[in-house]
Design a protein around this motif. Structure first.
Motif, PDB file in Angstrom:
ATOM      1  N   GLU A  75      11.285 -13.685 -39.148  1.00 31.73           N
ATOM      2  CA  GLU A  75      11.430 -14.405 -37.884  1.00 31.73           C
ATOM      3  C   GLU A  75      10.616 -13.737 -36.780  1.00 31.73           C
ATOM      4  N   GLU A  76      10.501 -12.407 -36.842  1.00 37.52           N
ATOM      5  CA  GLU A  76       9.748 -11.658 -35.837  1.00 37.52           C
ATOM      6  C   GLU A  76       8.268 -11.535 -36.182  1.00 37.52           C
ATOM      7  N   ASN A  77       7.829 -12.176 -37.268  1.00 38.36           N
ATOM      8  CA  ASN A  77       6.434 -12.138 -37.726  1.00 38.36           C
ATOM      9  C   ASN A  77       5.977 -10.721 -38.084  1.00 38.36           C
ATOM     10  N   GLN A  78       6.911  -9.856 -38.479  1.00 35.61           N
ATOM     11  CA  GLN A  78       6.555  -8.503 -38.892  1.00 35.61           C
ATOM     12  C   GLN A  78       6.321  -8.404 -40.395  1.00 35.61           C
ATOM     13  N   VAL A  79       6.747  -9.408 -41.160  1.00 38.95           N
ATOM     14  CA  VAL A  79       6.344  -9.587 -42.550  1.00 38.95           C
ATOM     15  C   VAL A  79       5.847 -11.027 -42.666  1.00 38.95           C
ATOM     16  N   ASP A  80       5.109 -11.294 -43.751  1.00 40.12           N
ATOM     17  CA  ASP A  80       4.463 -12.596 -43.874  1.00 40.12           C
ATOM     18  C   ASP A  80       5.212 -13.580 -44.750  1.00 40.12           C
ATOM     19  N   ALA A  81       6.027 -13.079 -45.673  1.00 38.18           N
ATOM     20  CA  ALA A  81       6.599 -14.007 -46.644  1.00 38.18           C
ATOM     21  C   ALA A  81       7.842 -13.428 -47.302  1.00 38.18           C
ATOM     22  N   LEU A  82       8.652 -14.326 -47.822  1.00 44.60           N
ATOM     23  CA  LEU A  82       9.772 -13.994 -48.693  1.00 44.60           C
ATOM     24  C   LEU A  82      10.072 -15.244 -49.517  1.00 44.60           C
ATOM     25  N   VAL A  83      10.936 -15.110 -50.500  1.00 42.85           N
ATOM     26  CA  VAL A  83      11.330 -16.255 -51.317  1.00 42.85           C
ATOM     27  C   VAL A  83      12.763 -16.627 -50.958  1.00 42.85           C
ATOM     28  N   ALA A  84      12.982 -17.896 -50.668  1.00 44.63           N
ATOM     29  CA  ALA A  84      14.322 -18.359 -50.303  1.00 44.63           C
ATOM     30  C   ALA A  84      14.413 -19.860 -50.526  1.00 44.63           C
ATOM     31  N   ALA A  85      15.635 -20.345 -50.623  1.00 39.72           N
ATOM     32  CA  ALA A  85      15.868 -21.782 -50.656  1.00 39.72           C
ATOM     33  C   ALA A  85      15.675 -22.339 -49.247  1.00 39.72           C
ATOM     34  N   TYR A  86      15.318 -23.605 -49.167  1.00 35.62           N
ATOM     35  CA  TYR A  86      15.183 -24.230 -47.845  1.00 35.62           C
ATOM     36  C   TYR A  86      16.532 -24.222 -47.142  1.00 35.62           C
ATOM     37  N   SER A  87      16.505 -23.918 -45.866  1.00 33.25           N
ATOM     38  CA  SER A  87      17.721 -23.913 -45.051  1.00 33.25           C
ATOM     39  C   SER A  87      17.378 -24.437 -43.670  1.00 33.25           C
ATOM     40  N   ALA A  88      18.109 -25.432 -43.215  1.00 29.58           N
ATOM     41  CA  ALA A  88      17.818 -26.046 -41.920  1.00 29.58           C
ATOM     42  C   ALA A  88      17.904 -25.037 -40.785  1.00 29.58           C
ATOM     43  N   GLU A  89      18.842 -24.068 -40.885  1.00 31.98           N
ATOM     44  CA  GLU A  89      18.989 -23.105 -39.793  1.00 31.98           C
ATOM     45  C   GLU A  89      17.841 -22.108 -39.738  1.00 31.98           C
ATOM     46  N   ARG A  90      17.039 -22.022 -40.823  1.00 37.20           N
ATOM     47  CA  ARG A  90      15.881 -21.126 -40.800  1.00 37.20           C
ATOM     48  C   ARG A  90      14.569 -21.880 -40.621  1.00 37.20           C
ATOM     49  N   ALA A  91      14.627 -23.201 -40.532  1.00 40.16           N
ATOM     50  CA  ALA A  91      13.408 -24.011 -40.509  1.00 40.16           C
ATOM     51  C   ALA A  91      12.544 -23.737 -39.277  1.00 40.16           C
ATOM     52  N   HIS A  92      13.149 -23.265 -38.186  1.00 43.98           N
ATOM     53  CA  HIS A  92      12.366 -23.072 -36.966  1.00 43.98           C
ATOM     54  C   HIS A  92      11.444 -21.862 -37.036  1.00 43.98           C
ATOM     55  N   TYR A  93      11.638 -20.965 -37.996  1.00 39.37           N
ATOM     56  CA  TYR A  93      10.734 -19.814 -38.092  1.00 39.37           C
ATOM     57  C   TYR A  93      10.139 -19.631 -39.486  1.00 39.37           C
ATOM     58  N   THR A  94      10.337 -20.566 -40.387  1.00 41.72           N
ATOM     59  CA  THR A  94       9.751 -20.470 -41.720  1.00 41.72           C
ATOM     60  C   THR A  94       8.809 -21.646 -41.966  1.00 41.72           C
ATOM     61  N   ARG A  95       7.796 -21.382 -42.751  1.00 43.41           N
ATOM     62  CA  ARG A  95       6.879 -22.432 -43.196  1.00 43.41           C
ATOM     63  C   ARG A  95       6.964 -22.500 -44.712  1.00 43.41           C
ATOM     64  N   TYR A  96       7.024 -23.697 -45.243  1.00 42.51           N
ATOM     65  CA  TYR A  96       7.233 -23.911 -46.663  1.00 42.51           C
ATOM     66  C   TYR A  96       6.426 -25.134 -47.075  1.00 42.51           C
ATOM     67  N   PRO A  97       6.151 -25.308 -48.370  1.00 35.07           N
ATOM     68  CA  PRO A  97       5.360 -26.462 -48.795  1.00 35.07           C
ATOM     69  C   PRO A  97       6.141 -27.756 -48.603  1.00 35.07           C
ATOM     70  N   THR A  98       5.457 -28.766 -48.104  1.00 34.91           N
ATOM     71  CA  THR A  98       6.107 -30.055 -47.848  1.00 34.91           C
ATOM     72  C   THR A  98       5.364 -31.180 -48.560  1.00 34.91           C
ATOM     73  N   ASP A  99       6.087 -32.271 -48.777  1.00 32.72           N
ATOM     74  CA  ASP A  99       5.485 -33.438 -49.415  1.00 32.72           C
ATOM     75  C   ASP A  99       4.955 -34.396 -48.346  1.00 32.72           C
ATOM     76  N   ALA A 100       4.561 -35.583 -48.780  1.00 30.18           N
ATOM     77  CA  ALA A 100       3.964 -36.560 -47.858  1.00 30.18           C
ATOM     78  C   ALA A 100       4.936 -37.012 -46.778  1.00 30.18           C
ATOM     79  N   TYR A 101       6.239 -36.788 -46.992  1.00 32.72           N
ATOM     80  CA  TYR A 101       7.259 -37.209 -46.032  1.00 32.72           C
ATOM     81  C   TYR A 101       7.753 -36.039 -45.167  1.00 32.72           C
ATOM     82  N   GLY A 102       7.101 -34.871 -45.308  1.00 30.70           N
ATOM     83  CA  GLY A 102       7.495 -33.713 -44.525  1.00 30.70           C
ATOM     84  C   GLY A 102       8.711 -32.990 -45.039  1.00 30.70           C
ATOM     85  N   GLN A 103       9.143 -33.324 -46.258  1.00 31.58           N
ATOM     86  CA  GLN A 103      10.303 -32.679 -46.866  1.00 31.58           C
ATOM     87  C   GLN A 103       9.864 -31.532 -47.768  1.00 31.58           C
ATOM     88  N   PRO A 104      10.728 -30.530 -48.009  1.00 33.93           N
ATOM     89  CA  PRO A 104      10.366 -29.446 -48.933  1.00 33.93           C
ATOM     90  C   PRO A 104       9.921 -30.010 -50.279  1.00 33.93           C
TER      91      PRO A 104
END
Length: 251
Positions: A75-104
């Motif tokens: 969240e503080e941009n001090q690391v670049d990546a981690l592995v996690a399940a999609y979570s709406a409460e973390r969506a504001h600071y994570t970037r993840y692959p999305t489909d044509a509809y903007g969904q994970p």
């Protein structure tokens, strides 16, 4: 091993390194070893990520810390990546692959897994689940996201997945969650088969693990981010994930 993915870098990747953070507790088959050390055989997810970053033409730096600390640093941009399940409460600071509809997009996930309840062989867990008046205790490691478990269950915190299993074996709790299916292949950690435990089917939860990137990394290296996500299904070695269920016996 799968054939090495061939991806033409979309930008100059010279000197670019992905700082990947993951928890400092063993979680097979994904991560092997405990504490901040990186063992020679680091776990299937780490080997998978090594293949994907190599295909994208970038370096990889591994950092092991408590899970909640990894989330904070992302969240503080001090690391670049981690592995996690999609979570709406973390969506504001994570970037993840999305489909044509903007969904994970699960087609670009790093792995999928299913969780089942593990319980002592002499514990009538199915009855305790069906009887809402029965006492039901389920151990889960601290910091792990809540799961859709029976409403009358009482959650008991554990320091690690290993301690959660110990609580079940000792009879102090009724059950804990364990991986019982990886990348659509049935399997559980070999240790489970050596303990007085049973696995309750069907799974109580299915999870899709995404390579979550920091906002800063994604904004600065958008094309590389997309290439990394594309490389993940191309570099997936399902057999390696299953092999790590026997760690360290066959390594």
């Amino acid at each position: 091993m799968p054939a090495v993915a061939t991806i033409t870098p979309a930008e100059n990747t010279a000197g670019l390194t992905l700082r990947f953070c993951y928890e400092d507790k063993q979680l097979l088959p994904y991560y092997a070893g405990n504490n901040a050390d990186i063992p020679v055989n680091p776990g299937a997810t780490i080997e998978h990520l090594q293949q994907a970053t190599a295909a994208a033409g970038i370096g990889l730096e591994l950092l092991r810390m408590p899970w909640l600390r990894c989330l904070q640093l992302l969240e503080e941009n001090q690391v670049d990546a981690l592995v996690a399940a999609y979570s709406a409460e973390r969506a504001h600071y994570t970037r993840y692959p999305t489909d044509a509809y903007g969904q994970p997009d699960p087609a670009k996930a790093i792995n999928t897994n299913a969780l089942c309840l593990a319980y002592r062989f002499n514990n009538d867990l199915p009855h305790k689940i069906s009887d809402t008046t029965a006492g039901l205790t389920i151990a889960r490691p601290h910091g792990y996201r809540p799961l859709p478990l029976p409403e009358h269950a009482t959650l008991v915190g554990a320091h690690s997945p290993e301690q959660a299993i110990e609580l079940v074996v000792s009879g102090r709790v009724d059950a804990t969650t364990v991986t019982c299916e990886i990348n659509s292949v049935a399997g559980n950690q070999q240790e489970i088969d050596t303990l007085p435990l049973k696995i309750l089917q069907p799974p109580v939860y299915y999870s899709v693990g995404y390579l979550m990137l920091s906002e800063q990394f994604y904004q600065q290296h958008n094309a590389i981010a997309e290439q990394l996500w594309q490389a993940l299904p191309l570099t997936l070695d399902q057999s390696r994930y299953i092999e790590y269920l026997t760690y360290p016996l066959n390594f």
